[in-house]
Design a protein around this motif. Structure first.
Motif, mmCIF file in Angstrom:
data_model
loop_
_atom_site.group_PDB
_atom_site.id
_atom_site.type_symbol
_atom_site.label_atom_id
_atom_site.label_comp_id
_atom_site.label_asym_id
_atom_site.label_seq_id
_atom_site.Cartn_x
_atom_site.Cartn_y
_atom_site.Cartn_z
ATOM 1 N N PHE A 59 0.834 -1.195 0.000
ATOM 2 C CA PHE A 59 0.000 0.000 0.000
ATOM 3 C C PHE A 59 0.875 1.254 0.000
ATOM 4 O O PHE A 59 1.892 1.309 0.679
ATOM 5 N N GLU A 61 0.647 5.604 0.366
ATOM 6 C CA GLU A 61 -0.266 6.656 0.802
ATOM 7 C C GLU A 61 -0.891 7.318 -0.430
ATOM 8 O O GLU A 61 -0.197 7.611 -1.403
ATOM 9 N N ASP A 63 -3.401 5.726 -1.990
ATOM 10 C CA ASP A 63 -4.179 4.645 -2.609
ATOM 11 C C ASP A 63 -5.581 4.615 -2.035
ATOM 12 O O ASP A 63 -5.765 4.857 -0.834
ATOM 13 N N TYR A 64 -6.556 4.331 -2.848
ATOM 14 C CA TYR A 64 -7.908 4.075 -2.354
ATOM 15 C C TYR A 64 -8.649 3.187 -3.354
ATOM 16 O O TYR A 64 -8.286 3.140 -4.526
ATOM 17 N N ILE A 65 -9.629 2.472 -2.865
ATOM 18 C CA ILE A 65 -10.365 1.552 -3.738
ATOM 19 C C ILE A 65 -11.162 2.372 -4.753
ATOM 20 O O ILE A 65 -11.855 3.328 -4.378
ATOM 21 N N ILE A 80 -7.935 -3.157 -0.802
ATOM 22 C CA ILE A 80 -6.823 -2.795 0.091
ATOM 23 C C ILE A 80 -7.113 -3.524 1.395
ATOM 24 O O ILE A 80 -8.197 -3.374 1.962
ATOM 25 N N TYR A 81 -6.186 -4.341 1.827
ATOM 26 C CA TYR A 81 -6.436 -5.079 3.064
ATOM 27 C C TYR A 81 -5.129 -5.383 3.794
ATOM 28 O O TYR A 81 -4.047 -5.311 3.208
ATOM 29 N N ALA A 82 -5.269 -5.734 5.065
ATOM 30 C CA ALA A 82 -4.095 -6.012 5.890
ATOM 31 C C ALA A 82 -3.910 -7.513 6.017
ATOM 32 O O ALA A 82 -4.879 -8.251 6.183
ATOM 33 N N ARG B 128 -9.584 13.195 7.588
ATOM 34 C CA ARG B 128 -8.715 12.275 8.339
ATOM 35 C C ARG B 128 -8.226 12.949 9.609
ATOM 36 O O ARG B 128 -8.139 12.315 10.666
ATOM 37 N N LYS B 180 -5.712 3.046 19.495
ATOM 38 C CA LYS B 180 -4.356 3.514 19.176
ATOM 39 C C LYS B 180 -3.953 3.041 17.789
ATOM 40 O O LYS B 180 -3.417 3.786 16.988
ATOM 41 N N LYS B 181 -4.252 1.775 17.515
ATOM 42 C CA LYS B 181 -3.892 1.214 16.212
ATOM 43 C C LYS B 181 -4.758 1.843 15.109
ATOM 44 O O LYS B 181 -4.274 2.118 14.014
ATOM 45 N N ASP B 185 -4.065 3.748 11.243
ATOM 46 C CA ASP B 185 -4.718 3.349 9.994
ATOM 47 C C ASP B 185 -5.497 4.512 9.366
ATOM 48 O O ASP B 185 -5.500 4.666 8.151
ATOM 49 N N ILE B 187 -4.794 7.679 9.723
ATOM 50 C CA ILE B 187 -3.826 8.646 9.200
ATOM 51 C C ILE B 187 -3.281 8.169 7.846
ATOM 52 O O ILE B 187 -3.100 8.956 6.928
ATOM 53 N N LYS B 188 -3.063 6.857 7.728
ATOM 54 C CA LYS B 188 -2.562 6.316 6.452
ATOM 55 C C LYS B 188 -3.631 6.371 5.363
ATOM 56 O O LYS B 188 -3.343 6.457 4.194
ATOM 57 N N GLY B 189 -4.905 6.282 5.784
ATOM 58 C CA GLY B 189 -6.008 6.336 4.820
ATOM 59 C C GLY B 189 -6.397 4.981 4.257
ATOM 60 O O GLY B 189 -6.981 4.900 3.168
ATOM 61 N N THR B 190 -6.096 3.906 4.984
ATOM 62 C CA THR B 190 -6.498 2.577 4.495
ATOM 63 C C THR B 190 -7.972 2.338 4.835
ATOM 64 O O THR B 190 -8.463 2.864 5.834
ATOM 65 N N PRO B 191 -8.672 1.548 4.035
ATOM 66 C CA PRO B 191 -10.055 1.219 4.406
ATOM 67 C C PRO B 191 -10.040 0.462 5.742
ATOM 68 O O PRO B 191 -9.089 -0.277 6.025
ATOM 69 N N ALA B 327 -7.398 -1.234 10.121
ATOM 70 C CA ALA B 327 -7.218 -1.535 8.685
ATOM 71 C C ALA B 327 -7.947 -2.837 8.334
ATOM 72 O O ALA B 327 -7.863 -3.813 9.081
ATOM 73 N N MET B 328 -8.640 -2.809 7.213
ATOM 74 C CA MET B 328 -9.471 -3.964 6.842
ATOM 75 C C MET B 328 -8.647 -5.251 6.705
ATOM 76 O O MET B 328 -7.674 -5.289 5.964
ATOM 77 N N GLY B 367 -10.792 5.393 2.466
ATOM 78 C CA GLY B 367 -10.042 4.520 1.564
ATOM 79 C C GLY B 367 -10.882 3.902 0.463
ATOM 80 O O GLY B 367 -10.406 3.059 -0.278
#
Lengths: 99, 370
Positions: A59, A61, A63-65, A80-82, B128, B180-181, B185, B187-191, B327-328, B367
């Motif tokens: 990923f 910074e 990026d978005y779906i 986008i996933y962890a 964000r 916290k976590k 996520d 801030i990074k902008g992940t879904p 984060a997803m 995201g």
């Protein structure tokens, strides 16, 4: 002849003292872990649809779906996933994902 | 032969120690000692919470500074102490309107403050920053409440309160850790896990759909799925927003009914909390409005469905509380694909070709663009 058992009492006290010290140390260790955070490491993956096949990369910074990317022809980010990072595994190079 | 024995003074001291311990049991010293140990444990964990709160504030301020914010500490201090007084509930008439009014004001105040503080940043960065400030505020609130309970327990010698607090501390720390976590996520902008609903909406609409803003921070589009006209609603992404899905759907359906296109089915898709032991990312189907808001948006779905006699269905993607704000996870992403398939199946089975359907992807759209 009756055995001398006077050592039992001090021994019990020593065991009790030892247990208290061990529990205190354990508590301190647990707190240290909490301070450091227990979360396991994870990697964020961006999945790009390139029409006939799909590509995975780390990923970035911004990026978005739904975002169109120029990493392949008509590339669109579709996921986008962890994923949990496995121990001893280094960063993966971009690779093709299963469709 | 004489046996070796311990010196008399060791024996005397140990006997005295046992006697004292025995006496203390009757005087309740053991309980006081227990309380002391609990308080000590809570204080140590409180320190961890305080560090989390400070760390999250620093991160939120750093993020705002990266986007050239003016006085980020000032705005964070304002968000931290901002409160909303819930409307009077013993008189329930128009409580939803009153609640909605207060939430709208709160949202407007926050938006205005962040627009003033971050004039050079775009809407996505501002949203964000707003969420980051809210998470920092939540962590600070957790710290303050725990501190309050501990001090109250100590001040009033309320052993039960201290005991309860000590027992619940692991759960509180788990929640704080999740926040916290989540801050990182956001801030990074992940879904995040809660973005599963908007992902389903986007996938149903397909790439290149024309979206229009139908309500504040909420967009809608239409597509054709197996001969049915499907209208899709979601929050406007990819910033951090849940939009106003209820108000948007109400408006959309009134428009459709006015032009003689009454929907035959309404489907809400949202992330939902699973029970411990349930599989993350599993999908379930039910009846009603799947939305986790305090009331104003949810009631709009129900009212508009009842007003026009539209069946209201819900598809949920199950996950834990931590997973919903972080984060997803891959399992949730895969769950959103299953949910999309379930929605298509519902459309096929419950409507006929030529019918109109409204699908609402509920949740935070961070995201997830359109």
């Amino acid at each position: 002849m009756a055995e001398d058992v006077t050592w039992i009492q001090p021994l019990l006290l020593m065991i009790a003292l030892g247990t208290v010290i061990m529990l205190t140390l354990k508590q301190a260790r647990d707190l240290k872990k909490l301070q450091e955070g227990t979360g396991s490491k994870e990697r964020i993956i961006t999945l790009i649809d390139c029409g006939e096949d799909r590509k995975e990369r780390d990923f970035k910074e911004g990026d978005y779906i739904g975002k169109q990317v120029d990493e392949c022809l008509n590339g669109v980010i579709v996921g986008i996933y962890a994923v949990k990072e496995e121990k001893g595994k280094t960063k993966a190079k971009p690779r093709r994902a299963a469709p | 032969m004489a046996q070796a024995s311990l010196p008399d003074w060791i024996s005397a001291i140990s006997q005295l120690a046992f006697l004292l311990i025995f006496l203390m049991l009757f005087l309740g010293v053991n309980q006081r000692f227990q309380i002391y140990m609990w308080s000590r444990d809570i204080k140590a964990k409180l320190l961890v919470l305080e560090n989390m709160a400070k760390e999250s504030e620093t991160k939120a301020v750093e993020y705002m500074l990266r986007h050239n914010a003016r006085d980020p500490k000032g705005i964070l201090a304002k968000v931290k102490d901002f409160f909303l007084i819930e409307p009077v509930s013993i008189e329930p008439i128009d409580i939803i309107k009153r609640m909605d009014h207060l939430f709208t004001i709160r949202r407007a105040v926050f938006r205005r403050e962040f627009e003033k503080a971050m004039p050079e940043a775009d809407e996505v960065a501002r949203s964000r920053a707003e969420t980051a400030a809210e998470i920092a505020s939540a962590l600070n609130w957790i710290y303050k409440v725990v501190r309050h309970l501990l001090l109250t327990g100590e001040k009033t010698k309320n052993w039960i309160l201290i005991m309860q607090l000590q027992l619940i501390m692991p759960q509180i720390l788990k929640i704080a850790e999740a926040y916290k976590k989540a801050l990182n996520d956001f801030i990074k902008g992940t879904p995040i896990g809660d973005s599963a609903g908007p992902i389903v909406a986007l996938r149903l609409a397909g790439q290149g759909s024309e979206w229009r803003e139908i309500e504040e921070e909420t967009v809608a589009t239409s597509t054709v799925i197996e001969g049915r006209k499907v209208y899709i609603v979601k929050a406007r992404g990819p910033g951090s927003s849940v939009g106003k899905p209820g108000a948007a759907t109400e408006k959309l359906i009134e428009e459709l009914v006015a032009r003689g296109e009454k929907p035959s089915l309404m489907i809400t898709v949202d992330a939902a909390l699973k029970l411990e032991g349930e599989e993350t990312g599993s999908v379930a189907e039910g009846v009603g409005a799947a939305i986790g808001d305090p009331g104003p948006e949810k009631i709009r779905f129900e009212r508009i469905a009842v007003k026009h006699g539209i069946p209201l269905k819900a598809v949920i993607i199950k996950m834990g509380l931590e997973e919903a704000i972080q984060a997803m996870a891959k399992s949730i992403y895969e769950g959103s694909l299953k949910a999309e398939e379930r929605v298509r199946q519902l459309i096929r089975e419950e409507t006929r070709e030529g019918d109109t359907v409204v699908v609402i992807g509920v949740g935070n759209t961070i995201g997830v663009g359109q």
